[in-house]
Design a protein around this motif. Sequence first.
Motif, mmCIF file in Angstrom:
data_model
loop_
_atom_site.group_PDB
_atom_site.id
_atom_site.type_symbol
_atom_site.label_atom_id
_atom_site.label_comp_id
_atom_site.label_asym_id
_atom_site.label_seq_id
_atom_site.Cartn_x
_atom_site.Cartn_y
_atom_site.Cartn_z
ATOM 1 N N LYS A 3 4.355 52.054 14.626
ATOM 2 C CA LYS A 3 3.962 51.148 15.705
ATOM 3 C C LYS A 3 2.573 51.538 16.196
ATOM 4 N N GLY A 56 8.192 43.214 25.694
ATOM 5 C CA GLY A 56 8.612 43.084 24.311
ATOM 6 C C GLY A 56 8.767 41.649 23.861
ATOM 7 N N HIS A 57 8.573 40.682 24.808
ATOM 8 C CA HIS A 57 8.712 39.264 24.480
ATOM 9 C C HIS A 57 7.372 38.545 24.536
ATOM 10 N N PRO A 195 14.760 44.164 15.852
ATOM 11 C CA PRO A 195 13.588 44.771 16.476
ATOM 12 C C PRO A 195 13.789 46.273 16.660
ATOM 13 N N SER A 204 17.488 47.949 16.505
ATOM 14 C CA SER A 204 18.466 47.705 17.575
ATOM 15 C C SER A 204 19.855 47.390 17.044
ATOM 16 N N GLY A 263 8.274 37.100 16.514
ATOM 17 C CA GLY A 263 7.318 38.198 16.487
ATOM 18 C C GLY A 263 6.919 38.634 15.101
ATOM 19 N N GLY A 264 7.844 38.549 14.129
ATOM 20 C CA GLY A 264 7.545 39.014 12.786
ATOM 21 C C GLY A 264 7.589 37.930 11.729
ATOM 22 N N THR A 298 8.903 36.324 21.994
ATOM 23 C CA THR A 298 9.165 37.180 20.841
ATOM 24 C C THR A 298 10.208 38.254 21.160
ATOM 25 N N SER A 299 10.572 38.965 20.136
ATOM 26 C CA SER A 299 11.489 40.104 20.258
ATOM 27 C C SER A 299 10.895 41.258 19.459
ATOM 28 N N LEU A 300 9.755 41.774 20.004
ATOM 29 C CA LEU A 300 8.980 42.794 19.303
ATOM 30 C C LEU A 300 8.615 42.297 17.901
ATOM 31 N N GLU A 301 9.029 43.007 16.850
ATOM 32 C CA GLU A 301 8.647 42.623 15.495
ATOM 33 C C GLU A 301 9.785 41.956 14.731
ATOM 34 N N MET A 302 10.784 41.452 15.456
ATOM 35 C CA MET A 302 11.912 40.800 14.787
ATOM 36 C C MET A 302 11.429 39.651 13.898
#
Length: 333
Positions: A3, A56-57, A195, A204, A263-264, A298-302
């Motif tokens: 990260k 994170g969103h 994420p 998670s 996010g990803g 978003t949900s970090l890098e999900m």
Amino acid sequence: MKKLINNPRTVVEEAVSGIAAAHPGLLEVHTDPIFIVRADAPKQGKVGLVSGGGSGHEPLHGGFVGYGMLDAAVPGAVFTSPTPDPILAATQAVNGGAGVLHIVKNYTGDVLNFETAADLASAEDIEVRSVIVNDDVAVKDSLYTAGRRGVAGTVLVEKIAGAAAERGDDLDAVTAVAEKVNANVRSMGVALTAPIVPHAGVPSFDIGEDEIEIGIGIHGEPGRERIPMEPADAIVDRMLGPILEDLPFSDGDRVLLFVNGMGGTPLVELYIAFRHAAEVLTGRGITVDRTLIGNYVTSLEMQGFSITVLKLDDELTELWDAPVQTAALRWGR
């Protein structure tokens, strides 16, 4: 885990500092307690809009602070509700004498902490109303909620209510518009990967390389079902069916179709999903009148996406089209 961070404990503070450095003149950041506020707040005689939630969103919520949308946003730790103190400080900072509307996603921590802040503000003679966004049709209750979760439809509530406040509507009217959007918007998401919260350092949840989770929440909460990976069109069909049945949407409706990345997910894949969703709606006699495609909640890098459909009328369309100038959403000004 890889990260682009310095220290898991300072992620939010450093990110918010970066937002301030990137958008001078548009917004300001307060650090003790932490919240983001539009640079010209408070606007005297204007209803103030405050939202917030776990970080994170991004760009939700700080990216939507500015003209025609939010007056302030309160970031909590990653995937964790902000406490009442910064919510109260943000409410005080945007109070221009016309009252303040809290726009709250339906997660237990958010609801309780915004409610406490509203009570504290009321004790200072600041009139506060709250609208609880609960647009997710995937599950009735989740790990973090009583009732449906608030997800990507929150962006549409913030934009349309923000436009109503900007044109000078009073607190009752702005609240009614926000409630109208919430009553007419439905969403569902899907996850291809999990994420990784910075301080945890591990995914998670566990999901197989050939699996997807239909109806996932924006924090990685379980959805309706876990199934083998399918082609994009089949996934869209699984998500759009429950959305259209829930309101329900019907022949002759005009809608805003919002395909949101988690996010990803590359934009090329979001457009593939949007293409089929628009085809399905058109095939049912539903007109796609307005659109939004991109990473907004978003949900970090999900890896994954959500579909949101809002039933429009002339008032909601006019307010959606109204000028907006924020870090993440801007047109007409």
